[in-house]
Motif scaffolding. Structure first.
Motif: not given
Length: 241
Positions: A52, A55-56, A63-66, A107, A121
């Motif tokens: 992940f 994604q950050v 920003d979003t990440f899972s 998420n 987050y």
């Protein structure tokens, strides 16, 4: 002159009467409800995550990440410690024991900046780690995580912006519900697409119900036996008079 009830109760006879009476009082007191000690337990476990870090971007307020936890065809968690209310639900440890655990997808959404390399987050929804023995350890949606982005890795850890019992939950333990009293959850990943890892720890407690203590049959029986003898002596004294 025949002895009267008053004379029978004098001296040693009075002492013999008082002791069984005290035994009856003690039996009634012992039979009253008494609170048990607080029951507590703790669990520590760890496993791998999917990639992940790529994604950050803590500099981007949108920003979003899972993160996929417990990866693999047969995901497991290493239980490095389990005690109290978690035993025998988990085998005593150490040594670490691999326990089957379901995959979990979490998420995260950017919440607020902290520094040039850190941001908060928010976990979007409840995320649970459910083990093969039926125990689930989860984190509630809305809990905040501090994300630290370095040049080679990203580290994420729960901030517990809520009270412990509102941050995490535990279900599936025998004996009814428990309350989370403390916990920690950290996971990380390198910038390279190699996957990451996590570690978690949770402490729980349960208030034991009040239960009546055992009735002192011996004390009650002794008092009853002595009262019979006393009545017999009084009756004999009355007849002889």
């Amino acid at each position: 002159m025949a002895p009267t009830l008053h004379s029978l109760l004098k001296g040693r006879a009075l002492l013999k009467f008082i002791l069984p009476a005290a035994a009856v009082t003690g039996a009634l007191t012992i039979g009253a409800p008494s609170a048990q000690a607080l029951q507590i337990g703790n669990l520590e476990f760890a496993d791998g995550t999917g990639d992940f870090a790529s994604q950050v971007n803590v500099l981007d307020p949108t920003d979003t990440f899972s993160v996929l936890f417990n990866t693999g065809a047969n995901p497991v968690a290493l239980v490095s410690g389990a005690g109290g209310l978690f035993v025998p639900s988990f085998a005593p440890a150490p040594p670490s024991a691999a326990v089957g655990v379901s995959a979990a997808l979490a998420n995260f959404t950017y919440f607020a900046p902290v520094s040039p390399f850190q941001a908060l987050y928010t976990l979007n929804s409840d995320t649970a780690f459910t083990f093969a023995n039926g125990v689930s350890v989860g984190i509630f949606g809305g809990v905040q995580f501090l994300v630290s982005q370095g040049t080679t890795a990203v580290q994420v850890e729960v901030t517990q912006n809520f009270a412990p019992e509102l941050t995490s939950f535990v279900t599936g333990l025998p004996g009814g519900p428990v309350t989370v009293s403390a916990g920690a959850f950290t996971f990380n990943d390198t910038i390279q697409p190699t996957g990451g890892s996590y570690s978690a720890q949770v402490n729980i407690k349960r208030d034991a119900h009040e239960v009546p203590g055992p009735l002192s049959i011996l004390g009650a029986g002794a008092a009853f036996g002595y009262s019979r003898r006393l009545r017999k002596r009084v009756k004999s004294a009355a007849v002889s008079s």
